[in-house]
Design a protein around this motif. Structure first.
Motif, PDB file in Angstrom:
ATOM      1  N   GLY A 176      47.234  47.830  36.472  1.00  0.00           N
ATOM      2  CA  GLY A 176      46.873  47.110  37.658  1.00  0.00           C
ATOM      3  C   GLY A 176      47.339  48.574  38.680  1.00  0.00           C
ATOM      4  O   GLY A 176      46.914  48.528  39.342  1.00  0.00           O
ATOM      5  N   TRP A 177      48.093  49.499  37.694  1.00  0.00           N
ATOM      6  CA  TRP A 177      48.367  50.304  38.809  1.00  0.00           C
ATOM      7  C   TRP A 177      46.698  51.193  39.130  1.00  0.00           C
ATOM      8  O   TRP A 177      46.768  52.169  39.777  1.00  0.00           O
ATOM      9  N   LEU A 178      46.345  50.938  37.653  1.00  0.00           N
ATOM     10  CA  LEU A 178      44.977  51.852  37.975  1.00  0.00           C
ATOM     11  C   LEU A 178      43.613  51.369  38.524  1.00  0.00           C
ATOM     12  O   LEU A 178      42.595  51.617  38.427  1.00  0.00           O
ATOM     13  N   SER A 179      44.236  50.817  39.576  1.00  0.00           N
ATOM     14  CA  SER A 179      43.440  49.408  39.752  1.00  0.00           C
ATOM     15  C   SER A 179      41.318  50.412  40.177  1.00  0.00           C
ATOM     16  O   SER A 179      42.581  51.815  41.364  1.00  0.00           O
ATOM     17  N   SER A 180      41.130  50.093  40.514  1.00  0.00           N
ATOM     18  CA  SER A 180      39.747  50.246  40.854  1.00  0.00           C
ATOM     19  C   SER A 180      38.591  50.363  41.597  1.00  0.00           C
ATOM     20  O   SER A 180      37.507  50.718  42.465  1.00  0.00           O
ATOM     21  N   ASN A 181      39.218  48.621  41.872  1.00  0.00           N
ATOM     22  CA  ASN A 181      38.086  47.708  42.687  1.00  0.00           C
ATOM     23  C   ASN A 181      39.234  47.059  43.588  1.00  0.00           C
ATOM     24  O   ASN A 181      40.234  46.288  43.459  1.00  0.00           O
ATOM     25  N   PHE A 182      38.761  46.939  44.909  1.00  0.00           N
ATOM     26  CA  PHE A 182      39.576  46.682  46.217  1.00  0.00           C
ATOM     27  C   PHE A 182      38.998  45.450  46.899  1.00  0.00           C
ATOM     28  O   PHE A 182      37.313  46.081  47.160  1.00  0.00           O
ATOM     29  N   LEU A 190      42.448  38.682  57.013  1.00  0.00           N
ATOM     30  CA  LEU A 190      42.640  36.851  56.802  1.00  0.00           C
ATOM     31  C   LEU A 190      43.655  37.679  56.281  1.00  0.00           C
ATOM     32  O   LEU A 190      44.404  36.986  55.927  1.00  0.00           O
ATOM     33  N   THR A 191      44.160  39.270  55.287  1.00  0.00           N
ATOM     34  CA  THR A 191      45.236  39.081  54.162  1.00  0.00           C
ATOM     35  C   THR A 191      45.641  40.644  54.799  1.00  0.00           C
ATOM     36  O   THR A 191      44.437  41.342  55.186  1.00  0.00           O
ATOM     37  N   THR A 192      46.959  40.424  54.521  1.00  0.00           N
ATOM     38  CA  THR A 192      47.285  41.708  54.970  1.00  0.00           C
ATOM     39  C   THR A 192      47.418  43.196  53.500  1.00  0.00           C
ATOM     40  O   THR A 192      47.059  44.121  54.480  1.00  0.00           O
ATOM     41  N   LYS A 193      47.045  42.454  52.581  1.00  0.00           N
ATOM     42  CA  LYS A 193      46.881  43.814  51.321  1.00  0.00           C
ATOM     43  C   LYS A 193      45.357  42.885  51.263  1.00  0.00           C
ATOM     44  O   LYS A 193      44.680  41.878  51.097  1.00  0.00           O
ATOM     45  N   PHE A 194      45.332  44.583  50.426  1.00  0.00           N
ATOM     46  CA  PHE A 194      43.425  44.244  49.794  1.00  0.00           C
ATOM     47  C   PHE A 194      44.603  43.357  48.642  1.00  0.00           C
ATOM     48  O   PHE A 194      45.236  43.111  47.613  1.00  0.00           O
ATOM     49  N   LEU A 195      42.551  42.529  48.148  1.00  0.00           N
ATOM     50  CA  LEU A 195      42.467  41.654  47.008  1.00  0.00           C
ATOM     51  C   LEU A 195      42.379  42.904  45.417  1.00  0.00           C
ATOM     52  O   LEU A 195      41.268  43.822  46.075  1.00  0.00           O
ATOM     53  N   ARG A 196      42.882  42.615  44.861  1.00  0.00           N
ATOM     54  CA  ARG A 196      42.815  43.689  43.686  1.00  0.00           C
ATOM     55  C   ARG A 196      42.818  42.510  42.049  1.00  0.00           C
ATOM     56  O   ARG A 196      43.195  41.357  42.024  1.00  0.00           O
ATOM     57  N   TRP A 197      41.628  43.779  41.287  1.00  0.00           N
ATOM     58  CA  TRP A 197      41.668  42.973  39.689  1.00  0.00           C
ATOM     59  C   TRP A 197      43.563  42.086  38.912  1.00  0.00           C
ATOM     60  O   TRP A 197      43.896  41.455  38.327  1.00  0.00           O
TER      61      TRP A 197
END
Length: 112
Positions: A33-39, A18-25
């Motif tokens: 945001g560069w260290l995000s661990s939840n996708f 549904l989306t081209t990229k993953f969603l993140r916090w």
């Protein structure tokens, strides 16, 4: 597991992203945001019909949004609260698409 691998596996099972990229916090504007661990990555079944509003004037006419459920895969690399190890969660949600004003964006992670 790479996000592209989840796309490949989903397509093998008859789903489309549904989306081209993953969603993140976080966003790229914040260095945290560069260290995000939840996708989260969202999918729909390819066999579901394309979405169209009752008056055929949907903001989604130029997209591949489908009229069925939204499926998601959440990859959490640092689940410190419960298991203290990486987790993968698969979910299914049904939305009233006529209430959506736009397609999900990267920063909409919290909604899903």
């Amino acid at each position: 597991m790479a996000i592209s691998e989840t796309d490949r596996a989903a397509e093998e099972e008859g789903s489309v992203p549904l989306t081209t990229k993953f969603l993140r916090w976080k966003s790229d504007a914040q260095t945290d945001g560069w260290l995000s661990s939840n996708f989260i990555k969202l999918y729909q079944k390819a066999s579901d019909p394309l979405y169209s509003s009752q008056d055929d004037r949907s903001i989604f006419q130029d997209t591949e949004l489908r009229a069925g459920s939204v499926y998601g895969v959440e990859i959490d690399l640092a689940d410190e609260e419960e298991w203290n190890c990486p987790t993968i969660t698969v979910f299914q949600n049904q939305y009233q698409l006529s209430e959506w004003s736009r397609l999900p964006q990267i920063s909409d992670h919290w909604i899903f």
